[in-house]
Design a protein around this motif. Structure first.
Motif, PDB file in Angstrom:
ATOM      1  N   THR A  43      -4.158  -4.469   2.184  1.00  0.00           N
ATOM      2  CA  THR A  43      -4.527  -4.902   1.572  1.00  0.00           C
ATOM      3  C   THR A  43      -4.605  -3.869   0.342  1.00  0.00           C
ATOM      4  O   THR A  43      -5.539  -3.290   0.126  1.00  0.00           O
ATOM      5  CB  THR A  43      -5.688  -5.631   1.544  1.00  0.00           C
ATOM      6  OG1 THR A  43      -5.956  -6.894   2.717  1.00  0.00           O
ATOM      7  CG2 THR A  43      -6.569  -6.687  -0.287  1.00  0.00           C
ATOM      8  N   GLY A  45      -3.323  -3.434  -4.386  1.00  0.00           N
ATOM      9  CA  GLY A  45      -2.306  -3.706  -5.794  1.00  0.00           C
ATOM     10  C   GLY A  45      -1.165  -3.209  -5.785  1.00  0.00           C
ATOM     11  O   GLY A  45       0.230  -3.878  -6.054  1.00  0.00           O
ATOM     12  N   GLU A 171      -6.973 -11.082  -1.955  1.00  0.00           N
ATOM     13  CA  GLU A 171      -5.534 -10.710  -2.216  1.00  0.00           C
ATOM     14  C   GLU A 171      -4.350 -11.214  -1.608  1.00  0.00           C
ATOM     15  O   GLU A 171      -5.196 -12.027  -0.528  1.00  0.00           O
ATOM     16  CB  GLU A 171      -5.132  -9.498  -2.403  1.00  0.00           C
ATOM     17  CG  GLU A 171      -4.146  -9.309  -2.534  1.00  0.00           C
ATOM     18  CD  GLU A 171      -3.947  -7.805  -2.771  1.00  0.00           C
ATOM     19  OE1 GLU A 171      -4.175  -6.579  -3.670  1.00  0.00           O
ATOM     20  OE2 GLU A 171      -3.400  -6.928  -1.805  1.00  0.00           O
ATOM     21  N   THR A 210       2.078  -9.805  -5.679  1.00  0.00           N
ATOM     22  CA  THR A 210       0.785  -9.866  -4.451  1.00  0.00           C
ATOM     23  C   THR A 210      -0.099 -10.309  -6.395  1.00  0.00           C
ATOM     24  O   THR A 210       0.260  -9.791  -7.117  1.00  0.00           O
ATOM     25  CB  THR A 210       0.354  -8.524  -4.522  1.00  0.00           C
ATOM     26  OG1 THR A 210       1.254  -7.444  -3.574  1.00  0.00           O
ATOM     27  CG2 THR A 210      -0.832  -7.749  -4.455  1.00  0.00           C
ATOM     28  N   GLY A 212      -4.532 -10.505  -6.852  1.00  0.00           N
ATOM     29  CA  GLY A 212      -5.643 -10.993  -6.523  1.00  0.00           C
ATOM     30  C   GLY A 212      -6.414 -10.835  -7.492  1.00  0.00           C
ATOM     31  O   GLY A 212      -6.154 -10.724  -8.512  1.00  0.00           O
TER      32      GLY A 212
END
Length: 400
Positions: A43, A45, A171, A210, A212
């Motif tokens: 997990t 960014g 996320e 992605t 989150g």
């Protein structure tokens, strides 16, 4: 079963692999103990700022999924604006499984031994060596051990690392069709969230996005609700995610230990990250490099005095380069928690946008930006609850 090395690294993420590459390149017999198998999902960014790119440039070709030139910003879904700089990318986007695997290969090419499926249960000292005790009963001994197994791992507990800021990041990785990819290509989105200190992001990575959010721990229901609203507003609720995960980011107290005897901690295990953005990859890579350099020098030391000087060099490097960044990030987070709308409006101004691009490319450090007279004055006023636009203008001019 017992093995002996110059340097043992516990944890095979960016910090650990940076330490392994650096130590092995310096001639130290180095082993990496990684509990999983590569490539493994993480997990994250996955945005690489300039400092990260500069650190890995000698080692790998970055497996970039996208090059970010534009930013769309919102304040809890409202007041949208976009800015663009086509001269060169602001960030490079990576998937952590691909990025970490590239670093693994570089560590192996540098001469480090990579041991996957190696869960370390405990760390201690014995007979002038650091000892990693594995789940299967094996012992891995080394002159120096570098712990990089995350803030919840055995290395942080062994060293006694304490954390004063803990945040929950949630996320989803969302595969999207080509028309959606095209709309996001080269552009990220930032949303300043409804919870004090929170924000959300959309990072494009070729065939997926992605998405989150992050906020202080203890507000799990509100953070989950924020992510759901954010995904809905973006029109992405109809695309099933391939990953839906969460993690805690932990930021150390500034006087927390980085060394215990022959053990150094780096990266997340040391709680090293930028407190406002919670950016940690550059801190992991740089602290890992510092730790690997110090560990290799200590492993070759002729006596204990030289050994201690070498390991203490790691502490000096962290204090010189990373701690000022963390202090600056704390000041920014404190002001951001009180006045997120002001940060949003400032980013929309030409001086604010220039400052943002320089921070992304690491042309200016957080400490350098916050240390400028106008910015320092503005942050002091915001800390007292001030909203004087003249101060903000001064801050913007000083960032040019």
């Amino acid at each position: 079963m017992r093995e002996e090395w110059d340097v043992a690294v516990v944890g095979g993420g960016p910090a650990g692999l940076a330490a392994a590459i650096t130590a092995a390149t310096a001639g130290a017999r180095t082993v990496v103990l990684e509990r999983s198998r590569y490539p493994r999902y993480k997990t994250c960014g996955g945005g690489l700022i300039g400092a990260s790119l500069a650190t890995v440039a000698p080692w790998i070709t970055v497996p970039s999924r996208d090059h970010i030139h534009a930013v769309t910003a919102t304040h809890d879904g409202d007041r949208e604006f976009s800015r663009e700089d086509t001269t060169r990318p602001l960030l490079e986007m990576v998937l952590r499984d691909e990025f970490d695997d590239a670093l693994r290969k570089a560590a192996a090419e540098a001469g480090a031994s990579i041991r996957e499926d190696s869960m370390v249960r405990a760390i201690d000292h014995d007979g002038g060596q650091a000892v990693a005790r594995l789940a299967g009963g094996e012992q891995v001994r080394a002159r120096v051990l570098v712990g990089t197994d995350g803030s919840g791992g055995v290395s942080a507990r062994h060293a006694g690392v304490e954390f004063e800021q803990v945040d929950l990041g949630l996320e989803v990785e969302v595969p999207v069709p080509e028309p959606v990819r095209h709309r996001w290509r080269g552009r990220l989105q930032l949303d300043w969230g409804p919870i004090p200190g929170s924000y959300g992001w959309v990072f494009p990575k070729s065939d997926r996005l992605t998405v989150g959010v992050i906020a202080a721990r203890g507000q799990g229901d509100g953070t989950r609700a924020y992510l759901r609203r954010f995904v809905d507003r973006l029109g992405l609720a109809g695309y099933p995610p391939v990953h839906d995960s969460g993690h805690l980011t932990r930021c150390r107290t500034l006087d927390s230990p980085l060394r215990k005897g022959r053990v150094l901690v780096a990266g997340d295990a040391a709680g090293l990250l930028e407190p406002w953005t919670r950016e940690g990859i550059s801190f992991a890579l740089r602290s890992g490099t510092f730790a690997g350099t110090a560990a290799a020098a200590a492993a070759g030391a002729a006596d204990e005095a030289e050994f201690d000087r070498a390991l203490d060099g790691y502490l000096r490097d962290v204090d010189r380069v990373l701690i000022p960044e963390m202090r600056a990030g704390r000041r920014l987070l404190s002001a951001f928690m009180r006045h997120p709308g002001l940060f949003h409006r400032t980013l929309a101004t030409p001086p604010g946008w220039r400052a943002f691009t320089k921070l992304c490319r690491s042309e200016v450090s957080f400490a350098g930006a916050v240390g400028r007279p106008g910015v320092r004055t503005a942050l002091a006023a915001l800390g007292r609850g001030g909203r004087d636009p003249v101060l903000l203008g001064a801050a913007g001019r000083s960032s040019r």
